[in-house]
Design an enzyme around this catalytic site. Structure first.
Site, PDB file in Angstrom:
ATOM      1  N   SER A 146      -7.726  -4.906   5.333  1.00  0.00           N
ATOM      2  CA  SER A 146      -8.383  -4.667   4.033  1.00  0.00           C
ATOM      3  C   SER A 146      -8.781  -5.946   3.295  1.00  0.00           C
ATOM      4  O   SER A 146      -8.493  -6.111   2.106  1.00  0.00           O
ATOM      5  CB  SER A 146      -7.493  -3.790   3.132  1.00  0.00           C
ATOM      6  OG  SER A 146      -7.220  -2.565   3.734  1.00  0.00           O
ATOM      7  N   HIS A 200       2.248   3.597  -9.129  1.00  0.00           N
ATOM      8  CA  HIS A 200       2.058   2.175  -9.454  1.00  0.00           C
ATOM      9  C   HIS A 200       3.256   1.644 -10.246  1.00  0.00           C
ATOM     10  O   HIS A 200       3.705   0.526 -10.030  1.00  0.00           O
ATOM     11  CB  HIS A 200       0.753   1.967 -10.232  1.00  0.00           C
ATOM     12  CG  HIS A 200      -0.469   2.299  -9.426  1.00  0.00           C
ATOM     13  ND1 HIS A 200      -0.639   1.872  -8.126  1.00  0.00           N
ATOM     14  CD2 HIS A 200      -1.587   3.031  -9.719  1.00  0.00           C
ATOM     15  CE1 HIS A 200      -1.809   2.312  -7.667  1.00  0.00           C
ATOM     16  NE2 HIS A 200      -2.393   3.025  -8.613  1.00  0.00           N
ATOM     17  N   TRP A 203       2.679   8.046  -2.362  1.00  0.00           N
ATOM     18  CA  TRP A 203       4.088   8.228  -2.751  1.00  0.00           C
ATOM     19  C   TRP A 203       4.150   9.193  -3.942  1.00  0.00           C
ATOM     20  O   TRP A 203       4.950  10.128  -3.961  1.00  0.00           O
ATOM     21  CB  TRP A 203       4.696   6.874  -3.140  1.00  0.00           C
ATOM     22  CG  TRP A 203       6.129   6.937  -3.558  1.00  0.00           C
ATOM     23  CD1 TRP A 203       7.219   6.810  -2.761  1.00  0.00           C
ATOM     24  CD2 TRP A 203       6.626   7.145  -4.899  1.00  0.00           C
ATOM     25  NE1 TRP A 203       8.375   6.925  -3.510  1.00  0.00           N
ATOM     26  CE2 TRP A 203       8.034   7.133  -4.826  1.00  0.00           C
ATOM     27  CE3 TRP A 203       6.018   7.344  -6.150  1.00  0.00           C
ATOM     28  CZ2 TRP A 203       8.855   7.311  -5.943  1.00  0.00           C
ATOM     29  CZ3 TRP A 203       6.829   7.520  -7.260  1.00  0.00           C
ATOM     30  CH2 TRP A 203       8.229   7.504  -7.147  1.00  0.00           C
ATOM     31  N   ASP A 205       0.829  -1.214   0.000  1.00  0.00           N
ATOM     32  CA  ASP A 205       0.000   0.000   0.000  1.00  0.00           C
ATOM     33  C   ASP A 205       0.862   1.262   0.000  1.00  0.00           C
ATOM     34  O   ASP A 205       1.979   1.262   0.506  1.00  0.00           O
ATOM     35  CB  ASP A 205      -0.918  -0.020   1.235  1.00  0.00           C
ATOM     36  CG  ASP A 205      -2.054   0.978   1.106  1.00  0.00           C
ATOM     37  OD1 ASP A 205      -2.416   1.338  -0.038  1.00  0.00           O
ATOM     38  OD2 ASP A 205      -2.578   1.396   2.155  1.00  0.00           O
ATOM     39  N   LEU A 250      11.114 -20.311  -5.168  1.00  0.00           N
ATOM     40  CA  LEU A 250      10.072 -19.507  -4.516  1.00  0.00           C
ATOM     41  C   LEU A 250       8.794 -19.566  -5.342  1.00  0.00           C
ATOM     42  O   LEU A 250       8.855 -19.557  -6.574  1.00  0.00           O
ATOM     43  CB  LEU A 250      10.553 -18.041  -4.432  1.00  0.00           C
ATOM     44  CG  LEU A 250       9.522 -17.028  -3.931  1.00  0.00           C
ATOM     45  CD1 LEU A 250       9.736 -16.743  -2.451  1.00  0.00           C
ATOM     46  CD2 LEU A 250       9.597 -15.719  -4.679  1.00  0.00           C
ATOM     47  N   GLU A 286       2.429 -13.461  12.287  1.00  0.00           N
ATOM     48  CA  GLU A 286       2.988 -12.259  12.899  1.00  0.00           C
ATOM     49  C   GLU A 286       2.642 -11.099  11.970  1.00  0.00           C
ATOM     50  O   GLU A 286       2.648 -11.254  10.741  1.00  0.00           O
ATOM     51  CB  GLU A 286       4.513 -12.390  13.042  1.00  0.00           C
ATOM     52  CG  GLU A 286       4.943 -13.544  13.919  1.00  0.00           C
ATOM     53  CD  GLU A 286       4.372 -13.485  15.333  1.00  0.00           C
ATOM     54  OE1 GLU A 286       4.146 -12.362  15.845  1.00  0.00           O
ATOM     55  OE2 GLU A 286       4.119 -14.550  15.918  1.00  0.00           O
ATOM     56  N   ARG A 346      -4.528  -1.864   9.051  1.00  0.00           N
ATOM     57  CA  ARG A 346      -5.722  -2.675   8.773  1.00  0.00           C
ATOM     58  C   ARG A 346      -5.386  -3.765   7.767  1.00  0.00           C
ATOM     59  O   ARG A 346      -4.343  -3.743   7.117  1.00  0.00           O
ATOM     60  CB  ARG A 346      -6.897  -1.806   8.305  1.00  0.00           C
ATOM     61  CG  ARG A 346      -6.642  -0.975   7.084  1.00  0.00           C
ATOM     62  CD  ARG A 346      -7.939  -0.285   6.615  1.00  0.00           C
ATOM     63  NE  ARG A 346      -7.674   0.635   5.530  1.00  0.00           N
ATOM     64  CZ  ARG A 346      -7.646   1.960   5.658  1.00  0.00           C
ATOM     65  NH1 ARG A 346      -7.895   2.534   6.822  1.00  0.00           N
ATOM     66  NH2 ARG A 346      -7.381   2.732   4.610  1.00  0.00           N
ATOM     67  N   ARG A 385      -0.874   9.408  -9.784  1.00  0.00           N
ATOM     68  CA  ARG A 385      -0.912   8.126  -9.053  1.00  0.00           C
ATOM     69  C   ARG A 385      -0.295   6.982  -9.868  1.00  0.00           C
ATOM     70  O   ARG A 385       0.341   6.079  -9.329  1.00  0.00           O
ATOM     71  CB  ARG A 385      -2.374   7.753  -8.725  1.00  0.00           C
ATOM     72  CG  ARG A 385      -3.055   8.645  -7.718  1.00  0.00           C
ATOM     73  CD  ARG A 385      -4.500   8.183  -7.498  1.00  0.00           C
ATOM     74  NE  ARG A 385      -4.550   6.805  -7.015  1.00  0.00           N
ATOM     75  CZ  ARG A 385      -4.417   6.446  -5.739  1.00  0.00           C
ATOM     76  NH1 ARG A 385      -4.246   7.366  -4.826  1.00  0.00           N
ATOM     77  NH2 ARG A 385      -4.477   5.183  -5.379  1.00  0.00           N
TER      78      ARG A 385
HETATM   79  C1  IPE Z   1      -5.261  -2.775  -0.092  1.00  0.00           C
HETATM   80  O1  IPE Z   1      -4.952  -1.445  -0.349  1.00  0.00           O
HETATM   81  C2  IPE Z   1      -5.307  -3.547  -1.369  1.00  0.00           C
HETATM   82  C3  IPE Z   1      -4.035  -3.714  -2.057  1.00  0.00           C
HETATM   83  C4  IPE Z   1      -2.860  -3.360  -1.608  1.00  0.00           C
HETATM   84  C5  IPE Z   1      -4.117  -4.378  -3.324  1.00  0.00           C
HETATM   85  P1  IPE Z   1      -6.115  -0.354  -0.451  1.00  0.00           P
HETATM   86  O2  IPE Z   1      -5.446   0.963  -0.598  1.00  0.00           O
HETATM   87  O3  IPE Z   1      -7.080  -0.721  -1.493  1.00  0.00           O
HETATM   88  O4  IPE Z   1      -6.793  -0.493   0.981  1.00  0.00           O
HETATM   89  P2  IPE Z   1      -7.783   0.464   1.745  1.00  0.00           P
HETATM   90  O5  IPE Z   1      -8.921   0.771   0.823  1.00  0.00           O
HETATM   91  O6  IPE Z   1      -7.040   1.712   2.092  1.00  0.00           O
HETATM   92  O7  IPE Z   1      -8.176  -0.284   2.967  1.00  0.00           O
HETATM   93  C1  IPE Z   2      -1.609   0.212  -3.353  1.00  0.00           C
HETATM   94  O1  IPE Z   2      -1.397   1.581  -3.359  1.00  0.00           O
HETATM   95  C2  IPE Z   2      -1.790  -0.340  -4.737  1.00  0.00           C
HETATM   96  C3  IPE Z   2      -3.143  -0.857  -4.998  1.00  0.00           C
HETATM   97  C4  IPE Z   2      -4.128  -0.894  -4.173  1.00  0.00           C
HETATM   98  C5  IPE Z   2      -3.377  -1.365  -6.346  1.00  0.00           C
HETATM   99  P1  IPE Z   2      -2.614   2.599  -3.374  1.00  0.00           P
HETATM  100  O2  IPE Z   2      -2.987   2.878  -4.785  1.00  0.00           O
HETATM  101  O3  IPE Z   2      -3.702   2.128  -2.503  1.00  0.00           O
HETATM  102  O4  IPE Z   2      -1.912   3.870  -2.751  1.00  0.00           O
HETATM  103  P2  IPE Z   2      -2.524   4.871  -1.677  1.00  0.00           P
HETATM  104  O5  IPE Z   2      -3.000   4.067  -0.511  1.00  0.00           O
HETATM  105  O6  IPE Z   2      -3.636   5.591  -2.365  1.00  0.00           O
HETATM  106  O7  IPE Z   2      -1.393   5.761  -1.315  1.00  0.00           O
HETATM  107 MG    MG Z   3      -4.123   2.385  -0.520  1.00  0.00          MG
END
Ligand code: IPE
Ligand code: IPE
Ligand code: MG
Length: 250
Positions: free
Chosen positions: A197, A38, A26, A21, A132, A208, A195, A34
């Protein structure tokens, strides 16, 4: 010196899962789109997969796209799906070279056809990897998985394949997408949220947990080793008391 040298090779988590996440934040903190987050996140995936292999981890499950992520703007979803196609194709040779086998869990049928095809090709080409297993959780959520398991178990009872009184935890395990994987030892989440999620809820029962504020694109080899070293400091009691573990009692 790398933190890899400090890791006790006898006590490496066999199965690590990561909620990757923080890509969006970032990018935002750098005034970027955004999407750039990614893209950079894909670079972290490469680093962390190689680091896990070097450390002797056997299963690495990465939460790449959740069921709930289908609610994101369409443009972001298609960028993520395209990125998947590109990355998987670009990395296949490297995975083969490093003995890494790709596997996917989740509602794969929901993915666009070209994403699904790219994944299937890579899964096939890497199938003999023995170092792996890299598991991508795509269009995955734990509740989706548990609902499917409940339906399949109910069907098994109805058609006489299963006896309801013989259903055990092992039976439930058998109906999950993780059925052939070892217990989840360590669950890591980057990006600062504490969390789960909707990720591996059943499987994380005795894992852990390791949360870090670092955004996923900044997570690298050394950060993974840090998490493994933290894991190695834990006493995993599984309900027992310390003294029982010291004596090596069963
Ligand atoms: C969790 O990240 C899902 C993935 C990393 C693929 P999210 O950014 O979607 O989670 P929430 O919505 O903040 O809980
Ligand atoms: C996790 O990063 C990647 C995916 C859920 C695909 P986010 O896209 O959720 O990044 P933030 O949480 O918005 O920073
Ligand atoms: Mg996120």
């Amino acid at each position: 010196m790398s933190l890899l040298d400090k890791i006790d090779k006898e006590n490496v988590p066999q199965h690590i899962a990561i909620i990757m996440d923080g890509n969006g934040r970032w990018a935002k903190s750098r005034g970027l789109d955004r999407t750039e987050g990614h893209r950079e996140g894909a670079v972290s995936v490469r680093k962390v997969v190689e680091a896990a292999t070097k450390a002797g981890v056997k299963f690495l499950t990465l939460y790449a796209f959740s069921t709930e992520n289908w609610c994101r703007p369409e443009e972001e979803i298609s960028t993520l799906m395209e990125l998947m196609v590109y990355t998987v194709a670009k990395e296949t040779d490297n995975l083969i070279k490093n003995g890494i086998r790709l596997h996917c869990i989740g509602d794969i049928q929901r993915l666009p056809e070209n994403t699904r095809n790219a994944l299937c090709r890579c899964i096939e080409q890497t199938s003999s990897g023995e170092n792996l297993t890299l598991v991508l959780a795509l269009s995955y959520s734990s509740r989706w998985e548990l609902v499917n398991a409940a339906k399949a178990i109910a069907a098994g009872v109805k058609n006489g394949v299963l006896d309801e009184n013989s259903i055990t935890e092992e039976t439930v395990n058998e109906y999950l997408t993780t059925k052939d994987m070892p217990e989840l030892d360590l669950l890591i989440r980057t990006g600062g949220e504490i969390r789960i999620s909707n990720f591996l809820l059943w499987q994380a029962a005795y894992s852990e947990l390791y949360f870090t504020d670092i955004f996923w694109p900044d997570f690298d080899e050394e950060r993974l080793y840090e998490a493994i070293l933290d894991f190695q400091k834990k006493e995993r009691r599984f309900g027992k008391i310390s003294e029982q573990l010291e004596k090596g009692n069963p």
